[in-house]
Design an enzyme around this catalytic site. Structure first.
Site, short mmCIF file in Angstrom:
data_model
loop_
_atom_site.label_atom_id
_atom_site.label_comp_id
_atom_site.label_asym_id
_atom_site.label_seq_id
_atom_site.Cartn_x
_atom_site.Cartn_y
_atom_site.Cartn_z
N SER A 175 0.76 -1.27 0.08
CA SER A 175 -0.08 -0.01 0.01
C SER A 175 0.88 1.14 0.03
CB SER A 175 -0.82 -0.01 1.25
OG SER A 175 -1.77 -1.13 1.09
N LYS B 208 -7.22 1.93 -2.91
CA LYS B 208 -6.73 1.36 -1.71
C LYS B 208 -6.81 2.37 -0.67
CE LYS B 208 -5.27 -1.12 1.80
NZ LYS B 208 -4.30 -2.04 1.87
N LYS C 290 0.39 4.75 8.22
CA LYS C 290 1.18 5.07 7.29
C LYS C 290 0.23 5.28 5.98
CE LYS C 290 2.15 1.72 4.72
NZ LYS C 290 1.52 1.30 3.50
#
Length: 296
Positions: free
Chosen positions: A95, A170, A238
């Site tokens: 990701s 995502k 993150k």
């Protein structure tokens, strides 16, 4: 039998690599953790270096924590770019941000390598069961070529668009999931402070509009005080950092995501950054001076 290199054997990568072995692929693996490598080798994979994988694998999958780690295995004298054969397909299932995905795709093209950004959703349970949702960015031909791999680790696989589209999807996914957990946390803390039976409340609302996959996945774990990570606060922090960077670049205000990122930082300061992101509830519990558990 196609040869697949798999780099990154963490919470998600390890079961994904094992599922590829079970599907009949010849799998070579690399990770800085020798124990992780040994686990997947015991399932039928072979340990190898990044340099060797680049020279003879048909596909290389990277499943790493952040863009800087992806760059570390792609760049340098012993990296994928410097050693890859023409036509190698690199599928980054990490990701990362869309700008990073697009930049890596352009750099790969210079080395006659093709890339796909293909992050996943479903957490450790989905990785183990091979039912991950996979959102892909790249060209149609490479996507079609990679479908047998995707279907070995996932269930719902969608080509969203060009390079960067998969990771953008995502980021949107992470907004929905994490804000949903935060909303569930607020509701559970309110109910606990009011003194009602949380389990009965959960059963009462899960079939209505408030019901969701997040509700069903997280409430039982919260009630058991089980914050063993399927997706850590660190990883989701993150991701939300990438969300806000991308949003700011596009002039998209995201006030709720911004507040949740600060909550993640508070949980990090409180020593809970390696908890599952269901542990978001611990922030609300602390400020309300209540604990959500069975028997509330």
């Amino acid at each position: 039998m196609q040869k697949i290199g798999f780099i990154g054997l963490g919470i998600m990568g390890r079961p994904m690599a094992i599922n590829l072995v079970k599907s009949g692929f010849k799998v070579e693996v690399f990770d800085i953790s020798e124990a992780a490598v040994e686990t997947v080798v015991a399932a039928g994979a072979k340990a190898n270096s990044v340099e060797s994988m680049a020279q003879d694998a048909d596909f290389i999958i990277t499943m790493l924590p952040a863009a800087k780690h992806v760059r570390q295995v792609l760049e340098g004298n012993k990296g994928i770019f410097a050693n890859a054969h023409k036509g190698l397909v690199v599928i980054d299932m990490s990701s990362i941000g869309p700008a990073d995905a697009q930049a890596l795709a352009e750099e790969a093209k210079k080395h006659q390598i093709v890339t796909l950004d293909a992050p996943v959703s479903g957490g450790e349970p989905g990785a183990i069961s091979g039912t991950l949702s996979i959102m892909v960015g790249g060209d149609q031909a490479t996507f079609d070529q990679s479908l047998p791999i995707f279907h070995s680790v996932g269930k719902d696989v969608v080509l969203v668009g060009g390079h960067g589209s998969g990771v953008t999807a995502k980021l949107a996914n992470q907004i929905i999931v994490n804000l949903n957990i935060a909303a569930v946390s607020e509701a559970l803390v309110l109910a606990a402070k009011a003194g009602i039976d949380i389990e009965k409340m959960y059963q009462a609302i899960r079939g209505g509009l408030a019901g969701s996959s997040v509700l069903d996945a997280k409430v039982p774990l919260i009630l058991d005080r089980n914050f063993k990570p399927g997706g850590t606060i660190a990883i989701n922090m993150k991701d939300l950092t990438n969300v806000l960077q991308t949003a700011h670049d596009l002039d998209v205000p995201l006030p709720m995501s911004s507040q949740l990122l600060e909550i993640f930082h508070a949980l990090k300061a409180d020593g809970k950054v390696l908890n599952d992101h269901g542990g978001i509830i611990q922030y609300y519990e602390k400020i309300a001076n209540v604990e959500v558990k069975r028997g509330n």
